[in-house]
Design an enzyme around this catalytic site. Structure first.
Site, PDB file in Angstrom:
ATOM      1  N   ARG A 235       0.796  -1.218   0.000  1.00  0.00           N
ATOM      2  CA  ARG A 235       0.000   0.000   0.000  1.00  0.00           C
ATOM      3  C   ARG A 235       0.837   1.281   0.000  1.00  0.00           C
ATOM      4  NH1 ARG A 235      -2.695  -4.106   1.920  1.00  0.00           N
ATOM      5  NH2 ARG A 235      -0.671  -4.534   2.835  1.00  0.00           N
ATOM      6  N   THR A 236       1.770   1.399   0.932  1.00  0.00           N
ATOM      7  CA  THR A 236       2.417   2.705   1.147  1.00  0.00           C
ATOM      8  C   THR A 236       3.204   3.139  -0.086  1.00  0.00           C
ATOM      9  OG1 THR A 236       2.591   2.055   3.458  1.00  0.00           O
ATOM     10  CG2 THR A 236       3.823   4.013   2.788  1.00  0.00           C
TER      11      THR A 236
ATOM     12  N   LYS B 200      27.408  -3.664  -1.843  1.00  0.00           N
ATOM     13  CA  LYS B 200      28.879  -3.627  -1.942  1.00  0.00           C
ATOM     14  C   LYS B 200      29.491  -2.955  -0.720  1.00  0.00           C
ATOM     15  CE  LYS B 200      28.170  -2.209  -6.559  1.00  0.00           C
ATOM     16  NZ  LYS B 200      28.564  -1.177  -7.523  1.00  0.00           N
TER      17      LYS B 200
ATOM     18  N   ARG C 270      11.425   3.802   4.024  1.00  0.00           N
ATOM     19  CA  ARG C 270      10.940   2.792   4.992  1.00  0.00           C
ATOM     20  C   ARG C 270      12.119   1.925   5.386  1.00  0.00           C
ATOM     21  NH1 ARG C 270       5.702  -1.075   4.376  1.00  0.00           N
ATOM     22  NH2 ARG C 270       4.766   0.852   5.129  1.00  0.00           N
TER      23      ARG C 270
ATOM     24  N   HIS D  43       4.589   5.361  11.854  1.00  0.00           N
ATOM     25  CA  HIS D  43       4.130   5.280  10.467  1.00  0.00           C
ATOM     26  C   HIS D  43       3.162   6.456  10.301  1.00  0.00           C
ATOM     27  CE1 HIS D  43       3.124   3.860   6.610  1.00  0.00           C
ATOM     28  NE2 HIS D  43       2.766   2.609   6.864  1.00  0.00           N
TER      29      HIS D  43
HETATM   30  N1   CP Z   1      -0.254  -0.258   5.970  1.00  0.00           N
HETATM   31  C1   CP Z   1       0.925  -0.451   5.345  1.00  0.00           C
HETATM   32  O1   CP Z   1       1.943   0.166   5.702  1.00  0.00           O
HETATM   33  O2   CP Z   1       0.880  -1.327   4.315  1.00  0.00           O
HETATM   34  P1   CP Z   1       2.146  -1.763   3.441  1.00  0.00           P
HETATM   35  O3   CP Z   1       3.119  -2.429   4.391  1.00  0.00           O
HETATM   36  O4   CP Z   1       1.630  -2.688   2.395  1.00  0.00           O
HETATM   37  O5   CP Z   1       2.759  -0.512   2.869  1.00  0.00           O
END
Ligand code: CP
Length: 293
Positions: free
Chosen positions: A49-50, A77, A99, A127
């Site tokens: 999603r993100t 590397k 992320r 998040h």
């Molecule tokens: N909710 C969420 O962060 O989904 P993803 O891990 O698929 O990005």
């Protein structure tokens, strides 16, 4: 220049403005306000999603997106994270979305960049864009009347960054946070009300947020199996019928463990609306941070 590392980086007024922009984005979808801008994503953990919603949002606003394939980057590397980000920054992107499994990593990169950094999830810490889209979904569902609403956040509250961000954000909008978890997943702190079962509080709840057990972050042996966990914490049709609450889940949903299959089709289960809102909220955040207002 503003970064988004945690929800407290935005004032309440800024969040409400993001909501206004998200509403406008949902109405109009495409605009060219970010034409000529380039956004780079660095995802060191998996995402459905993100990452996609950031990319779709950026493209609908006219920006271009580069997704660094971290699996084939020069970190293989021996390049350090700080060198990776300094080099990406030297290519002059307009925003960096990252992320990573390490808590605090996005914040530690701020000194190495000349553009906004957006935290797309750092370990079990934060998040923020997910929490904003969750709050937006709640805000729209209750037509802005969030004050006094009660939420049960159910499941792995100890290891979920979504729970981490939401339990800090939602009280700013008058929402009473209640955490429901088995002992092994309980939050380590006493600033929130914590419960052992959904049943003991469900009759008072307006919202339930179910969570996925973060098995990639721990090796819980408390349960024989997730089916044993599900017996007490899965959101069932019986619960949906017992009390009229809005049901959320950040995804990915572990079907019949977090939420029963049948419940996913229930009109009060707004999991896919969260995903739609995720594009709109991320578009509004990109616009705000890149255009710096
Ligand atoms: N909710 C969420 O962060 O989904 P993803 O891990 O698929 O990005």
């Amino acid at each position: 220049m503003q970064h988004l590392i945690r929800t407290s980086d935005f004032t309440k007024e800024e969040i409400l403005h993001v909501f206004d922009e998200a509403r406008e984005f949902k109405r109009t979808k495409n605009s060219k306000v970010l034409e000529g801008k380039i956004i780079i994503t660095l995802f060191f953990e998996n995402s459905t999603r993100t990452r996609s919603s950031f990319e779709i949002a950026a493209k609908r606003l006219g920006a271009e997106v580069v997704n660094l394939d971290v699996g084939t980057s020069s970190q293989k590397k021996g390049e350090t994270m700080y060198d990776t980000v300094s080099n990406i920054n030297a290519m002059q992107p307009d925003a960096i979305i990252i992320r990573h499994s390490e808590c605090g990593l996005p914040e530690s990169l701020i000194g190495y960049v000349d553009c906004p950094i957006i935290n797309a999830g750092d370990g079990r810490h934060s998040h923020p864009t997910q929490a904003f889209l969750d709050l937006f979904t709640i805000y729209e569902y209750f037509e802005g009347q969030t004050d006094g609403k009660k939420i049960a956040i159910v499941g792995d509250v100890r290891n979920s960054r979504v729970a981490g961000s939401n339990r800090r954000l939602l009280p700013r909008f008058g929402i009473d946070v209640n955490l429901v978890a088995p002992d092994c997943f309980k939050y380590e702190g006493d600033e929130y009300k914590q419960f052992d079962t959904i049943s003991e509080i469900i009759d008072d709840m307006d919202i339930v947020m179910s969570l996925r057990s973060q098995l990639e972050r721990h090796n819980i042996t408390y349960f024989e199996s997730l089916q044993e966990y599900a017996r007490d914490f899965c959101i069932t049709t019986d619960l949906m019928e017992r009390k009229e609450f809005l049901l959320l889940h950040p995804g990915p949903v572990n079907r019949n463990i977090d939420i029963n299959d049948d419940v996913l089709k229930h009109p009060r289960c707004q999991v896919l609306e969260q995903v739609t809102n995720g594009v709109a909220i991320r578009a509004a955040i990109l616009k705000k941070l890149i255009l710096n207002y």
